[in-house]
Design an enzyme around this catalytic site. Structure first.
Site, short mmCIF file in Angstrom:
data_model
loop_
_atom_site.label_atom_id
_atom_site.label_comp_id
_atom_site.label_asym_id
_atom_site.label_seq_id
_atom_site.Cartn_x
_atom_site.Cartn_y
_atom_site.Cartn_z
N GLU A 24 -7.98 4.15 8.32
CA GLU A 24 -9.31 4.40 7.78
C GLU A 24 -10.36 3.53 8.46
OE1 GLU A 24 -6.22 5.19 4.58
OE2 GLU A 24 -6.60 3.56 6.01
N HIS A 33 -6.33 -0.56 10.10
CA HIS A 33 -5.72 0.56 9.38
C HIS A 33 -6.39 1.85 9.82
CE1 HIS A 33 -4.22 -2.04 5.74
NE2 HIS A 33 -3.93 -2.59 6.92
N CYS A 66 -5.71 1.58 1.11
CA CYS A 66 -5.45 0.31 0.44
C CYS A 66 -6.77 -0.24 -0.11
CB CYS A 66 -4.80 -0.67 1.42
SG CYS A 66 -5.95 -1.31 2.67
N CYS A 121 -9.34 -0.94 2.75
CA CYS A 121 -9.94 0.28 3.28
C CYS A 121 -10.86 0.94 2.27
CB CYS A 121 -8.85 1.25 3.73
SG CYS A 121 -7.93 0.64 5.16
#
Length: 156
Positions: free
Chosen positions: A56, A54, A84, A87
């Site tokens: 991040e 992701h 999320c 993350c």
């Protein structure tokens, strides 16, 4: 703490646009220390076949490599969309001091139920360790996400 949130958020929007153009979810993130961009990330999960890639986590990995350390105290993570739970956990473990968000799911639309980063940080005992700033260029962050969703036949 960087004062120019909009300037840094625009960089995350550029990353989100790149990620979306590559077929990934249109989310971008950067990590800033002392007004200097240290790590840059965009969602690469689909392109890399890595469910943990992701925006991040990509930015966190790049920052760890650039700084040669695991503690990012004093750093701010900028992201176009609410992180999320995975993350958010990486943000806590890395010691990031500030999370600056553009957009977040509308109430009742999160795939994670009644999730928010603030709630997770608070319930995990990190509520007083991580400052959360939200609503920075929200419309622009939503636009990049909705444009991507529309191109990929998704509602959001």
């Amino acid at each position: 703490m960087p004062a120019d949130h909009e300037r840094f958020m625009r960089l995350t929007i550029e990353e989100a646009d790149k990620g979306g153009a590559e077929g990934n979810s249109a989310v971008g993130s950067i990590i800033v220390e002392n007004n200097t961009v240290i790590g840059v990330g965009r969602n690469l999960a689909l392109a890399s076949h890595d469910p943990t890639a992701h925006a991040e986590t990509v930015a966190i990995r790049q920052t760890a490599e650039a700084l040669s350390r695991l503690d990012f105290s004093g750093c701010a993570l900028y992201t176009t969309f609410q992180p999320c739970p995975m993350c958010s956990g990486a943000i806590m473990v890395s010691g990031i001091s500030t999370v600056v968000m553009g957009a977040r799911p509308n109430p009742g639309e999160s795939q994670y139920g009644d999730f928010s980063v603030e709630k997770l940080f608070q319930e995990s005992g990190w509520g007083d360790k991580i400052e959360v700033v939200s609503g920075i260029l929200t419309e622009e962050c939503w636009k990049i996400r909705l444009d991507w969703a529309g191109k990929n036949g998704l509602s959001r």
